[in-house]
Design a protein around this motif. Structure first.
Motif, PDB file in Angstrom:
ATOM      1  N   MET A   1      39.521  36.998  36.456  1.00  0.00           N
ATOM      2  CA  MET A   1      40.422  37.506  35.429  1.00  0.00           C
ATOM      3  C   MET A   1      39.588  37.950  34.234  1.00  0.00           C
ATOM      4  O   MET A   1      38.523  37.383  33.970  1.00  0.00           O
ATOM      5  CB  MET A   1      41.373  36.370  35.029  1.00  0.00           C
ATOM      6  N   VAL A   3      39.960  39.765  30.040  1.00  0.00           N
ATOM      7  CA  VAL A   3      40.810  40.258  28.944  1.00  0.00           C
ATOM      8  C   VAL A   3      39.911  40.946  27.923  1.00  0.00           C
ATOM      9  O   VAL A   3      38.740  40.600  27.757  1.00  0.00           O
ATOM     10  CB  VAL A   3      41.607  39.116  28.251  1.00  0.00           C
ATOM     11  N   ALA A   9      41.133  34.928  23.155  1.00  0.00           N
ATOM     12  CA  ALA A   9      40.942  35.273  24.574  1.00  0.00           C
ATOM     13  C   ALA A   9      40.893  34.022  25.451  1.00  0.00           C
ATOM     14  O   ALA A   9      41.414  34.021  26.569  1.00  0.00           O
ATOM     15  CB  ALA A   9      39.654  36.079  24.738  1.00  0.00           C
ATOM     16  N   LEU A  13      43.046  33.440  28.770  1.00  0.00           N
ATOM     17  CA  LEU A  13      42.379  33.233  30.062  1.00  0.00           C
ATOM     18  C   LEU A  13      42.816  31.914  30.689  1.00  0.00           C
ATOM     19  O   LEU A  13      43.061  31.840  31.895  1.00  0.00           O
ATOM     20  CB  LEU A  13      40.852  33.243  29.883  1.00  0.00           C
ATOM     21  N   GLY A  16      46.145  32.334  32.248  1.00  0.00           N
ATOM     22  CA  GLY A  16      46.067  33.193  33.439  1.00  0.00           C
ATOM     23  C   GLY A  16      45.390  32.498  34.606  1.00  0.00           C
ATOM     24  O   GLY A  16      45.816  32.640  35.757  1.00  0.00           O
ATOM     25  N   VAL A 186      44.270  43.538  30.326  1.00  0.00           N
ATOM     26  CA  VAL A 186      44.073  42.333  31.137  1.00  0.00           C
ATOM     27  C   VAL A 186      43.835  42.754  32.584  1.00  0.00           C
ATOM     28  O   VAL A 186      44.476  43.687  33.064  1.00  0.00           O
ATOM     29  CB  VAL A 186      45.357  41.456  31.121  1.00  0.00           C
ATOM     30  N   LEU A 194      49.689  37.947  35.008  1.00  0.00           N
ATOM     31  CA  LEU A 194      50.153  38.841  33.939  1.00  0.00           C
ATOM     32  C   LEU A 194      51.471  38.321  33.367  1.00  0.00           C
ATOM     33  O   LEU A 194      51.673  38.272  32.154  1.00  0.00           O
ATOM     34  CB  LEU A 194      50.353  40.270  34.458  1.00  0.00           C
ATOM     35  N   ALA A 199      51.952  39.802  29.791  1.00  0.00           N
ATOM     36  CA  ALA A 199      51.370  41.150  29.856  1.00  0.00           C
ATOM     37  C   ALA A 199      52.237  42.042  30.750  1.00  0.00           C
ATOM     38  O   ALA A 199      52.930  41.565  31.643  1.00  0.00           O
ATOM     39  CB  ALA A 199      49.948  41.084  30.421  1.00  0.00           C
TER      40      ALA A 199
END
Ligand code: SF4
Length: 468
Positions: A1, A3, A9, A13, A16, A186, A194, A199
């Protein structure tokens, strides 16, 4: 992943990676940049464990990459946890990889013979050496040129102090998508990540495409032409991906429901209930029940404190995990003819145990239905499918497997059924583990520990006298 251009961030992360925990349970890590320095935290274990007690505020920056590790090359040990970070002549790089490189052994040996030192036993590390190689470093589109040297399956995210990149191999084996988060971008393997971070999905990273995001925005080019024959991993749809993700443009849950419905028409049987193996057989069981009219019920209870047993690195762990993971509900199955739906049979130890459990709890008949074809060949592209000798179906017909697992009947989805949901391009899918038709030549077939210390014979130093 990965970004870029998002506040905090590390927190993004983390969320995600957490959503994609099912893709790897052995290790987790992230690298973020504050524009000057790369800040790294990684370790063995689940995302929650690795970052437990570690303040994400100690990882400042608005760009970064993260990874959860499921070992398909290299032992499950700390050095192999990604992202990998290296200081090259032109600055720091970090990379994270999903897939398996089929020519990594050759590239590694070639660099080692030139004196290069490798820090890990993963295939992924060869990309670090290609990036650092002066031959590529001095050229335009150097990252694309380096990627073009790789063969096999790869979705990579890379970063420097001020940019992130995402690339997918020309066959498109592994999923990789790009999304928008506020003013930032992303990249993630699955769309469930997402959604987790709020996102918006934009599109897939195309096979052979390298996307770069930096202060100037997003740019993209093809470092290789997409292969005429695509090879998206169909096992993502069968098992690997999360049901709420869109993978290769298809919703995973709906695809699995379609598999179950097709399975019911290909392998009907009279029974009282359909029960899924949770969680991986759930969607296909819904489909089987829907198409057959046989009620769906809960025959197994899953202990959610045991992870995914399929992706556990050692057979011993898998077996111990299996024993703890599922319990039967005797009240559901006693005195009934049961259809059990699961996603796949790999080694066969799982399903044999479960059939025996159901019988011990009073099921009068046990019919096993599998929502993919028999797994007959190993995968060299990033799924840890045993060696051929360990695969239950490698050298057995379906009837022999049925006897082995102790079921009253056994039915697998056909290859046509596996591809039927993909109306716009069944040919774009790899199914080599089912039919042995490998889309990419495999130079090294030495298994996942081939790059471990001691796996390769190192010639002893020549102490003989020099001769002139
Ligand atoms: S061989 Fe099977 S598991 Fe491996 S990439 Fe192909 S479809 Fe996926």
């Amino acid at each position: 992943m990965a970004v870029h251009g998002v506040a905090h961030a590390a927190e993004v992360l983390y969320a995600g990676l957490f959503a994609q925990q099912h893709r790897g349970q052995e290790g987790a890590g992230m690298v973020v940049s504050d524009g000057k320095l790369l800040h790294v935290h990684k370790g063995a274990g689940l995302v929650q464990e690795v970052f437990h007690g570690h303040r994400l505020s100690g990882l400042p920056g608005n760009l970064g990459i993260g990874h959860v590790r499921y070992s398909t090359c290299g032992a499950p040990r700390a050095q192999n946890v990604q992202p990998l970070v290296a200081e090259c002549a032109d600055g720091a790089w970090a990379i994270a990889h999903n897939g398996n490189l089929t020519n990594a052994g050759q590239l590694r040996r070639s660099y080692q013979q030139s004196g290069a030192i490798f820090q890990t036993s993963t295939d992924s590390e060869v990309l670090v050496h290609l990036l650092a190689d002066p031959y590529y470093r001095s050229r335009v589109r150097r990252v694309g040129r380096a990627l073009a040297e790789l063969q096999g399956a790869y979705s990579f995210v890379l970063m420097t102090r001020d940019s992130v990149m995402a690339a997918r191999d020309p066959y498109g084996f592994k999923p990789l998508v790009v999304g928008r988060l506020g003013e930032g971008y992303v990249f993630a393997s699955e769309t469930c990540a997402l959604r987790q971070i709020g996102a918006d999905y934009l599109r897939e990273v195309e096979p052979g495409e390298l996307i770069t995001v930096n202060a100037k925005g997003l740019s993209s080019y093809r470092f290789a032409e997409p292969a005429a024959r695509g090879a998206q991993c169909v096992f993502e749809m069968v098992y690997f991906a999360r049901p709420d993700s869109m993978v290769f443009g298809y919703n995973v849950h709906q695809t699995r429901v379609a598999y179950g419905m097709r399975l019911a028409s290909e392998h009907p049987v009279a029974a009282d209930i359909v029960i899924p193996i949770p969680d991986s057989g759930m969607s296909a069981a819904i489909g089987y029940s829907r198409a057959s009219g046989i009620p769906l019920d809960m025959g197994f209870i899953r202990n959610h404190y045991v992870g995914r047993t399929f992706i556990m690195p050692e057979t011993g762990q898998r077996v111990a995990g299996l024993n703890l993971k599922l319990a039967v509900l005797p009240e559901t199955v006693a005195g009934r003819r049961v259809i059990v739906v699961d996603d796949s049979i790999v080694r066969g130890n799982t399903v044999r145990q479960r059939v025996a459990l159901l019988r011990a709890c009073g099921a009068t008949e046990v019919h096993v239905r599998i929502s993919c074809p028999p797994t007959r060949r190993p995968c060299f592209y990033g799924i840890d499918f045993a060696t051929e000798t360990e695969l239950a179906a490698a050298h057995r017909e379906v009837e022999e497997i049925r006897v082995c697992i102790g079921a009253d009947s056994l039915g697998y989805l056909s290859e046509e059924g596996l591809l039927a949901p993909f109306k716009d391009g069944p040919a774009r899918f790899c199914r080599a583990c089912f039919n042995g038709d490998y889309p990419v030549e495999v130079a090294d077939r030495q298994g996942k520990l081939a790059m471990e210390p001691g796996a390769v014979a190192v010639p002893a130093e020549d102490t003989s006298e020099e001769r002139t």
